[in-house]
Motif scaffolding. Structure first.
Motif, PDB file in Angstrom:
ATOM      1  N   MET A  62       0.847  -1.182   0.000  1.00 45.65           N
ATOM      2  CA  MET A  62       0.000   0.000   0.000  1.00 45.65           C
ATOM      3  C   MET A  62       0.888   1.239   0.000  1.00 45.65           C
ATOM      4  N   SER A  63       0.584   2.148  -0.888  1.00 44.48           N
ATOM      5  CA  SER A  63       1.343   3.399  -0.962  1.00 44.48           C
ATOM      6  C   SER A  63       0.930   4.341   0.152  1.00 44.48           C
ATOM      7  N   ARG A  64       1.912   5.001   0.697  1.00 47.80           N
ATOM      8  CA  ARG A  64       1.681   6.014   1.719  1.00 47.80           C
ATOM      9  C   ARG A  64       2.492   7.235   1.348  1.00 47.80           C
ATOM     10  N   TYR A  65       1.869   8.390   1.495  1.00 46.17           N
ATOM     11  CA  TYR A  65       2.515   9.647   1.163  1.00 46.17           C
ATOM     12  C   TYR A  65       2.611  10.513   2.413  1.00 46.17           C
ATOM     13  N   SER A  66       3.737  11.182   2.571  1.00 47.43           N
ATOM     14  CA  SER A  66       3.846  12.162   3.652  1.00 47.43           C
ATOM     15  C   SER A  66       2.901  13.307   3.307  1.00 47.43           C
ATOM     16  N   LEU A  67       2.619  14.159   4.274  1.00 52.31           N
ATOM     17  CA  LEU A  67       1.770  15.316   4.006  1.00 52.31           C
ATOM     18  C   LEU A  67       2.411  16.228   2.963  1.00 52.31           C
ATOM     19  N   GLN A  68       3.726  16.348   2.982  1.00 52.40           N
ATOM     20  CA  GLN A  68       4.428  17.165   1.985  1.00 52.40           C
ATOM     21  C   GLN A  68       4.246  16.568   0.589  1.00 52.40           C
ATOM     22  N   GLN A  69       4.425  15.267   0.453  1.00 54.10           N
ATOM     23  CA  GLN A  69       4.263  14.614  -0.844  1.00 54.10           C
ATOM     24  C   GLN A  69       2.826  14.735  -1.338  1.00 54.10           C
ATOM     25  N   ALA A  70       1.866  14.516  -0.447  1.00 55.31           N
ATOM     26  CA  ALA A  70       0.455  14.616  -0.825  1.00 55.31           C
ATOM     27  C   ALA A  70       0.129  16.031  -1.274  1.00 55.31           C
ATOM     28  N   ALA A  71       0.625  17.016  -0.545  1.00 52.46           N
ATOM     29  CA  ALA A  71       0.370  18.410  -0.900  1.00 52.46           C
ATOM     30  C   ALA A  71       0.932  18.726  -2.281  1.00 52.46           C
ATOM     31  N   THR A  72       2.125  18.254  -2.558  1.00 49.79           N
ATOM     32  CA  THR A  72       2.743  18.492  -3.860  1.00 49.79           C
ATOM     33  C   THR A  72       1.905  17.867  -4.970  1.00 49.79           C
ATOM     34  N   LEU A  73       1.456  16.638  -4.762  1.00 49.61           N
ATOM     35  CA  LEU A  73       0.625  15.973  -5.758  1.00 49.61           C
ATOM     36  C   LEU A  73      -0.712  16.676  -5.949  1.00 49.61           C
ATOM     37  N   LEU A  74      -1.177  17.360  -4.909  1.00 53.53           N
ATOM     38  CA  LEU A  74      -2.442  18.087  -4.991  1.00 53.53           C
ATOM     39  C   LEU A  74      -2.254  19.533  -5.449  1.00 53.53           C
ATOM     40  N   GLY A  75      -1.034  19.892  -5.765  1.00 57.83           N
ATOM     41  CA  GLY A  75      -0.764  21.218  -6.306  1.00 57.83           C
ATOM     42  C   GLY A  75      -0.790  22.331  -5.284  1.00 57.83           C
ATOM     43  N   THR A  76      -0.401  22.035  -4.048  1.00 56.34           N
ATOM     44  CA  THR A  76      -0.393  23.047  -2.997  1.00 56.34           C
ATOM     45  C   THR A  76       0.789  22.791  -2.074  1.00 56.34           C
ATOM     46  N   GLY A  77       0.856  23.527  -0.991  1.00 55.51           N
ATOM     47  CA  GLY A  77       1.908  23.325  -0.004  1.00 55.51           C
ATOM     48  C   GLY A  77       1.367  22.585   1.210  1.00 55.51           C
ATOM     49  N   ARG A  78       2.255  22.057   2.012  1.00 63.12           N
ATOM     50  CA  ARG A  78       1.860  21.289   3.192  1.00 63.12           C
ATOM     51  C   ARG A  78       1.046  22.141   4.169  1.00 63.12           C
ATOM     52  N   THR A  79       1.511  23.355   4.426  1.00 64.95           N
ATOM     53  CA  THR A  79       0.817  24.219   5.382  1.00 64.95           C
ATOM     54  C   THR A  79      -0.603  24.528   4.916  1.00 64.95           C
TER      55      THR A  79
END
Length: 95
Positions: free
Chosen positions: A1-18
């Motif tokens: 199962m793939s898991r993404y850090s919040l930073q990675q997820a944010a990047t994939l969603l076109g935004t920043g972690r904060t």
């Protein structure tokens, strides 16, 4: 199962972690510590890994939770945040 850090997820969603965390707190998905509500973990959208760090003042191990986003959660977030990005391609290559 793939898991993404919040930073990675944010990047994939076109935004920043904060920004991502702020949006998820505003929607009641995350608490003040950026941990997801329990039912989102049960649904398989997020995983919380229990980690520890040595507290510099106390000199003892302190626990904390690290939120990770699953592939299912990433697709769900793209939907609820109405983001039109290349997540589908990322998810398709992963499974």
């Amino acid at each position: 199962m793939s898991r993404y850090s919040l930073q990675q997820a944010a990047t994939l969603l076109g935004t920043g972690r904060t920004t991502l965390c702020r949006e998820l707190r505003a929607k009641g998905i995350f608490d003040a510590h950026n941990l997801p509500a329990r039912h989102h973990v049960s649904c398989g959208r997020f995983v919380v890994d229990l980690k520890t760090f040595e507290h510099p003042g106390l000199g003892e191990q302190q626990p904390y939770g690290k939120t990770l986003v699953t592939r299912r959660g990433l697709l769900w977030l793209a939907n609820i945040l109405e983001r039109d990005i290349a997540i589908q391609r990322e998810a398709a290559n992963d499974g």
